[in-house]
Every structure is written in C-alpha cells, then in structure tokens.
Design a protein around this motif. Sequence first.
Motif, PDB file in Angstrom:
ATOM      1  N   GLY A 178      51.956 -55.405 -38.379  1.00 43.51           N
ATOM      2  CA  GLY A 178      52.253 -54.025 -37.997  1.00 43.51           C
ATOM      3  C   GLY A 178      51.746 -53.032 -39.017  1.00 43.51           C
ATOM      4  N   TYR A 179      51.963 -53.347 -40.283  1.00 42.38           N
ATOM      5  CA  TYR A 179      51.506 -52.447 -41.334  1.00 42.38           C
ATOM      6  C   TYR A 179      49.979 -52.401 -41.374  1.00 42.38           C
ATOM      7  CZ  TYR A 179      51.183 -50.042 -45.748  1.00 42.38           C
ATOM      8  OH  TYR A 179      50.877 -49.124 -46.707  1.00 42.38           O
ATOM      9  N   TRP A 180      49.378 -53.574 -41.276  1.00 42.99           N
ATOM     10  CA  TRP A 180      47.913 -53.644 -41.281  1.00 42.99           C
ATOM     11  C   TRP A 180      47.328 -52.891 -40.085  1.00 42.99           C
ATOM     12  CZ3 TRP A 180      45.093 -56.803 -37.637  1.00 42.99           C
ATOM     13  CH2 TRP A 180      43.707 -56.807 -37.858  1.00 42.99           C
ATOM     14  N   ALA A 181      47.891 -53.128 -38.899  1.00 38.94           N
ATOM     15  CA  ALA A 181      47.365 -52.475 -37.697  1.00 38.94           C
ATOM     16  C   ALA A 181      47.555 -50.962 -37.755  1.00 38.94           C
ATOM     17  CB  ALA A 181      48.042 -53.043 -36.450  1.00 38.94           C
TER      18      ALA A 181
ATOM     19  N   TRP B 192      43.578 -46.216 -47.586  1.00 43.31           N
ATOM     20  CA  TRP B 192      44.166 -47.018 -46.509  1.00 43.31           C
ATOM     21  C   TRP B 192      43.397 -48.310 -46.279  1.00 43.31           C
ATOM     22  CZ3 TRP B 192      48.631 -47.349 -44.334  1.00 43.31           C
ATOM     23  CH2 TRP B 192      49.486 -46.246 -44.351  1.00 43.31           C
ATOM     24  N   THR B 193      42.085 -48.252 -46.426  1.00 46.80           N
ATOM     25  CA  THR B 193      41.288 -49.459 -46.265  1.00 46.80           C
ATOM     26  C   THR B 193      41.653 -50.486 -47.334  1.00 46.80           C
ATOM     27  OG1 THR B 193      39.469 -48.181 -45.302  1.00 46.80           O
ATOM     28  CG2 THR B 193      38.937 -50.366 -46.154  1.00 46.80           C
ATOM     29  N   LEU B 194      41.834 -50.015 -48.562  1.00 45.17           N
ATOM     30  CA  LEU B 194      42.256 -50.892 -49.650  1.00 45.17           C
ATOM     31  C   LEU B 194      43.593 -51.548 -49.348  1.00 45.17           C
ATOM     32  CD1 LEU B 194      41.348 -48.660 -52.731  1.00 45.17           C
ATOM     33  CD2 LEU B 194      40.381 -50.907 -52.237  1.00 45.17           C
ATOM     34  N   MET B 195      44.572 -50.737 -48.905  1.00 44.92           N
ATOM     35  CA  MET B 195      45.918 -51.268 -48.679  1.00 44.92           C
ATOM     36  C   MET B 195      45.958 -52.225 -47.496  1.00 44.92           C
ATOM     37  SD  MET B 195      48.643 -48.294 -49.615  1.00 44.92           S
ATOM     38  CE  MET B 195      48.048 -47.082 -48.454  1.00 44.92           C
ATOM     39  N   ALA B 196      45.231 -51.917 -46.437  1.00 43.15           N
ATOM     40  CA  ALA B 196      45.225 -52.791 -45.271  1.00 43.15           C
ATOM     41  C   ALA B 196      44.680 -54.175 -45.619  1.00 43.15           C
ATOM     42  CB  ALA B 196      44.392 -52.154 -44.157  1.00 43.15           C
ATOM     43  N   ALA B 197      43.568 -54.208 -46.321  1.00 43.07           N
ATOM     44  CA  ALA B 197      42.988 -55.493 -46.722  1.00 43.07           C
ATOM     45  C   ALA B 197      43.908 -56.241 -47.672  1.00 43.07           C
ATOM     46  CB  ALA B 197      41.617 -55.268 -47.370  1.00 43.07           C
ATOM     47  N   GLU B 198      44.584 -55.512 -48.548  1.00 40.62           N
ATOM     48  CA  GLU B 198      45.484 -56.142 -49.518  1.00 40.62           C
ATOM     49  C   GLU B 198      46.634 -56.866 -48.832  1.00 40.62           C
ATOM     50  OE1 GLU B 198      46.732 -56.873 -53.595  1.00 40.62           O
ATOM     51  OE2 GLU B 198      44.855 -56.311 -52.626  1.00 40.62           O
ATOM     52  N   VAL B 199      47.173 -56.268 -47.763  1.00 39.89           N
ATOM     53  CA  VAL B 199      48.286 -56.892 -47.049  1.00 39.89           C
ATOM     54  C   VAL B 199      47.865 -58.218 -46.427  1.00 39.89           C
ATOM     55  CG1 VAL B 199      49.813 -56.667 -45.046  1.00 39.89           C
ATOM     56  CG2 VAL B 199      49.548 -54.749 -46.617  1.00 39.89           C
ATOM     57  N   LEU B 200      46.712 -58.258 -45.757  1.00 43.17           N
ATOM     58  CA  LEU B 200      46.233 -59.513 -45.171  1.00 43.17           C
ATOM     59  C   LEU B 200      45.970 -60.555 -46.247  1.00 43.17           C
ATOM     60  CD1 LEU B 200      43.702 -58.425 -42.383  1.00 43.17           C
ATOM     61  CD2 LEU B 200      46.086 -59.138 -42.136  1.00 43.17           C
ATOM     62  N   PHE B 201      45.402 -60.129 -47.364  1.00 44.28           N
ATOM     63  CA  PHE B 201      45.063 -61.050 -48.447  1.00 44.28           C
ATOM     64  C   PHE B 201      46.316 -61.716 -49.022  1.00 44.28           C
ATOM     65  CE2 PHE B 201      44.591 -61.676 -53.054  1.00 44.28           C
ATOM     66  CZ  PHE B 201      43.553 -62.585 -53.077  1.00 44.28           C
ATOM     67  N   VAL B 202      47.321 -60.915 -49.335  1.00 38.73           N
ATOM     68  CA  VAL B 202      48.541 -61.473 -49.938  1.00 38.73           C
ATOM     69  C   VAL B 202      49.283 -62.346 -48.936  1.00 38.73           C
ATOM     70  CG1 VAL B 202      50.757 -60.916 -51.003  1.00 38.73           C
ATOM     71  CG2 VAL B 202      48.720 -59.592 -51.589  1.00 38.73           C
ATOM     72  N   ALA B 203      49.292 -61.951 -47.666  1.00 43.44           N
ATOM     73  CA  ALA B 203      49.929 -62.785 -46.647  1.00 43.44           C
ATOM     74  C   ALA B 203      49.226 -64.138 -46.543  1.00 43.44           C
ATOM     75  CB  ALA B 203      49.912 -62.069 -45.300  1.00 43.44           C
ATOM     76  N   ALA B 204      47.923 -64.144 -46.668  1.00 36.69           N
ATOM     77  CA  ALA B 204      47.180 -65.408 -46.633  1.00 36.69           C
ATOM     78  C   ALA B 204      47.481 -66.251 -47.864  1.00 36.69           C
ATOM     79  CB  ALA B 204      45.678 -65.129 -46.525  1.00 36.69           C
TER      80      ALA B 204
END
Length: 480
Positions: free
Chosen positions: A101-104, A306-318
């Motif tokens: 949700g945050y990423w989207a 926002w691009t930085l934060m969105a990618a960061e969320v997916l990365f840490v979740a992985a």
Amino acid sequence: MGTTDAPAPPSTPAKLTLPTLTAMVVGSMVGAGVFSLPRRFSEVTGVAGALIAWAIAGVGMLMLAFVFQNLAVRRPDLDAGVYAYAKAGFGQYLGFFSAIGYWASACVGNVTYWVLIMSTIGAIAPALGEGDTALAIVCSTAGLWAFFFLVRRGIKEAAAINRIVTVAKVIPILVFIVLALFFLKPHVFAENFHGADYAGSLFHQVRGTMLATVFVFLGVEGASVYSRHARRRKDVGRATVLGFVSVFCVFASVTVVSYGIMPMSEIAKLRQPSMAGVLEEAVGTWGRVFVSVGLIVSVLGAYLAWTLMAAEVLFVAAEDDDMPRFLRRANAADVPVPALLMTTLLSQVVLIVTAFSEDAFDFALDLTGALSLIPFLLAAGYAVMVALGRGGAGPSPGAGRELVVSILATVYTAFLIYAAGLKYLLVSLIIYAPSTVLFAMARREQGRRLFSPGELVVLAVSAAGAVVGVVALALGWISI
C-alpha cells in the motif's frame, strides 16, 4: 551533505544527517499537493470549513508524526518504518499489505507530479492539455525513465540533490503567501467564509477535504522509511516532527490566503496548478510564470524523494523475506535497482490509466491518499500495542503519553478511511489483492506454507473487494 566526514567507499551506504533527513521529510511533502490546494479546497469548502479541516488534519497528522517519532526510539531495530511496524504488530501478511500500500501510494503519487508538470506547461503548449493528452503521457514517460537512471546512480547523490531542491522550492511558496497577504481583499475573504451555495453542510465541506490533506501530508514518515541510512537513530524522530511542523504552517497559509484573492467559485474553476491562477489574479501574468517555475522545481524534488522511499520499502521487505528475493538486489551504489524498476513500471501503468479518467490529477491525488490509509492505520495500531508494553518494546516511563498519542492517531486514520468513501477503498483493493502474488512467490522460495488460516481470511476479503471494484468500474457504478 548527507555523508560522513570521511569519504565512504562505494559499497558503504551513505549516512544521512538530521538536516538531510529533515529535508527529505519536507521534500516528500512539499510537492504537487501544495500547488493544487486553492482549487481543491474551493471545490468543496469555504474559509470556515478549511480552518476546521486543517485543525483536524494538523492534530491528526501531528499524532502520526509523534507515532513515528516514538516508534523510531522504542523500536530502533525496525527499518523501513511503515511496513516494519505493521509486520511487527499484525503479522507477515498484513505487513506485506502495508508495504504494498505504501509503495503503491508512492507510485501513484509520482504520477500526479508528471500530470501537474504537463498541465503547467500546457498553459503555453495546448497540446499537453491538463496533463492527460497523448503527448503529455509520452513526455511524462520520458521523465519517468530519466529519473530512473538518475536515482540508479546512487542514493548519496540523489539525497544531496533533494536537500538542495527542497530549499529552492520552498522560496516561491513563501513568496506566494506574502504577496497574497499583501493583495488580500477583506470583502472577498468575508464572502468566502461560509462557503458557496454548492458547498453543502459544514460537515460535508470538511469531509470533502480529507483526502486532499492526506495527500499533501504524505511524506511525514519519510525519515522513518529511510531510517537504515540515518547517521544517528534519534535524528529520525526529530526530522519527522521538524519537517511536519514546518510544512503544516505553509500548507494552511497557502489555502487560507487564497480565499482573499478571488471568489471560491472562480478558484474552483482554475486549471491546475491553481496557485498560479490565484497569484496571476493578484499580481498579473508574471505571478503565474513565477509559481509555474517554482512548481516544476518543487515537483521534481518531491518525485526524487518519493522514488527513493518507494524502492526502499520493497528492498527492505525483500530483505525480511516478505518479498521475492530478486527485489533485495542492490548495485555498488547501494541502490535497489529491481525495486526501483518495479516502482517506475507501476508509475508507468498508472500514468496510462489516467488518460481514461475524468480528471487525471484529482483521481491520482485521491487514490494516492486512499492507498496510504491502511499502512498508516496499521502503524498507529502497532503504536498502541507498544504503548501498552507489547509489540516487543517493553515498558516505558512515558507510556501514558504514548498511548494517548497512538489512540488519537488510530482514530484519525480510521476517520480518513470513512471520509475517503467506498469508491477509493474498492479501487485500492484492485491494487492490493493481485499483489499477493509477490507474497506467495516469497513464501514458495522459502519452502513455507503459502497462507495461514488467518491470512486466508485477509486474502479472501481483499480479493472479494477487488472483484467488486472491477465489476463496479465495468458497470459504471463507480468511475475514475
């Protein structure tokens, strides 16, 4: 800026200081939203409703800012903020939903930036329309991918650019406020006080502004999301509150002073960015040009953050095994390139969808706010657990204050879901439910059972909501 005193080797993540973290919070929040506020508010409310709405949004979002500040101190082991807190409190699957949700919401929010840039340029290049023509989409696509290659070069460079841009873009907004105060017409302000005939009841007016206030405050959690790169952990909380208070004063001022320049019915008809139209009414053509240039600088800076934060969320979740392993890969500059690529691809898809919406900017703005509500609600709910001595944090001498703050934040985010309405909840679920494929991929990679009984219930509810949403769109019950 944003690095340790000694030069770091390429493989070492850049460590961000308090000023840089604060700039990332401000840079995340001050983007497309502030330039659209005059029209967004004038479409639904007058001065009285705006003041009440900002009071509610200010208190509610301040409570959320305190929530992220408290959690940064109480659970320093949790990185990527919103996602990590949801997982710690409510399990892996809801944590995954929070990350999605945050990423989207970040990806859809990025689309609003390009729509607004094209709409701004469209004032002198009619072929771009209001950011929703074929040419506008082509130009926006070029911008999307240009920024992909910029961010791919390195977090250190991107964070430093964001800090510079944040300072540059706040200046035209402050100039707008000062000029609007100087040219304010008391009789116009008084006529706008209670709202126009079309505004409806005061409650209706206030409710109508809620998603707009959510959108402009998105980014208050920016330092928390990016906490793994902080030089000092306590700076995360400080940056969150400092950034919020600064931006709140600016947003409320932009909205209120606009009511003193033009009748709200006329502001409601302005093309976006409506701030440009308001200043043009006050000082002439140069006012529109001045705001338009400031907007482009502001939006590009916010897009970067926002691009930085969105990618960061997916990365840490992985990294936490909640996303497929390919998303945990990073290059030598510490940039999670696969996560960055997915972020850009989703933004591309949403950008194309906006071509079929009635109002590309308003649709993307409202959907951005709606997508962020579930992650915020889960984070606030986890803060309640922590304040009660659960959630892995243990007791705290300030638990009473933390409990009050976290309960208020939870009530506020629950009210926002109600204010958003069924339409945006269903559209959000159309994004949430299919994303479960990524969760299943991660579980399969680990040789684990795909879903527990409780997770199956969540899956069933989200899938049913997504189906209803698709049917509602197909039959015209709801529209974008």
